[in-house]
Design a protein around this motif. Structure first.
Motif, PDB file in Angstrom:
ATOM      1  N   UNK A   1     -11.043 -18.299 -45.214  1.00 57.71           N
ATOM      2  CA  UNK A   1     -10.624 -18.278 -46.513  1.00 57.71           C
ATOM      3  C   UNK A   1     -10.961 -20.150 -46.812  1.00 57.71           C
ATOM      4  N   UNK A   2     -10.473 -20.613 -48.294  1.00 59.16           N
ATOM      5  CA  UNK A   2     -10.603 -21.180 -48.267  1.00 59.16           C
ATOM      6  C   UNK A   2      -9.328 -22.130 -48.892  1.00 59.16           C
ATOM      7  N   UNK A   3      -9.121 -23.190 -48.257  1.00 59.22           N
ATOM      8  CA  UNK A   3      -7.831 -23.180 -48.135  1.00 59.22           C
ATOM      9  C   UNK A   3      -7.803 -24.419 -48.931  1.00 59.22           C
ATOM     10  N   UNK A   4      -6.083 -24.530 -50.040  1.00 56.47           N
ATOM     11  CA  UNK A   4      -6.098 -25.348 -51.188  1.00 56.47           C
ATOM     12  C   UNK A   4      -4.697 -26.345 -50.386  1.00 56.47           C
ATOM     13  N   UNK A   5      -5.172 -27.085 -51.500  1.00 55.89           N
ATOM     14  CA  UNK A   5      -4.110 -28.535 -51.423  1.00 55.89           C
ATOM     15  C   UNK A   5      -2.751 -27.492 -51.681  1.00 55.89           C
TER      16      UNK A   5
END
Length: 166
Positions: free
Chosen positions: A7-11
């Motif tokens: 997955x692409x993590x977000x801040x």
């Protein structure tokens, strides 16, 4: 479970146990899982061989698109060998990448012959290649009389690695 795209993590996103299990634990469980068996199909270019009371077993381990495989063919007393070059199916279709990939083959009878297998781009099956006889060193396709006249108890063992199409 198959390995999935991370997955692409977000801040500011909260890391939970569920995320860690899916992103780390489950991916490693797949990498560490046992190889799985599959049933290869053995064919001849002109006439198909008949396994009879012999055995043909395939095993593979797929990690992402990387496939490691083993094929063990043992001839039985009622096995017939067909005519023409032999082919044995792979567990997954090969990627349509450039160039062929090479694996190892062994023919075990009264003598032991080392050979190779070739996985061509986009292939669903492989062919094994051996010296045509003990007097020559160039490779020929495995067949009823290559590298020797196959008989009850003889074995063809194949191992290799390639990139799958999916």
């Amino acid at each position: 479970m198959a390995i999935t795209t991370p997955r692409t993590w977000v801040v500011g996103e909260v890391v939970t146990a569920a995320y860690l299990n899916a992103e780390v634990r489950d991916q490693w469980l797949d990498v560490l899982a046992a190889w799985v068996t599959y049933t290869p199909v053995w064919t001849g270019a002109t006439t198909n061989p008949v396994l009879g009371n012999g055995s043909l077993v395939g095993r593979s381990k797929k990690i992402g698109r990387l496939v490691n495989f083993q094929i063990d063919l043992t001839m039985g007393s009622t096995t017939t060998y067909g005519t023409g070059a032999w082919s044995i199916t792979l567990p997954f279709q090969a990627a349509a990448s450039s160039g062929s990939r090479v694996g190892n083959a062994q023919a075990l009878g009264a003598s032991r012959f080392g050979g190779q297998v070739v996985v061509s781009p986009g292939a669903n099956g492989i062919g094994a290649f051996f010296p045509a006889s003990s007097a020559v060193s160039n490779y020929s396709s495995a067949a009823a009389a290559v590298p020797f006249a196959w008989a009850n108890g003889n074995e063809l063992r194949i191992t290799g690695c390639y990139e799958s199409a999916t």
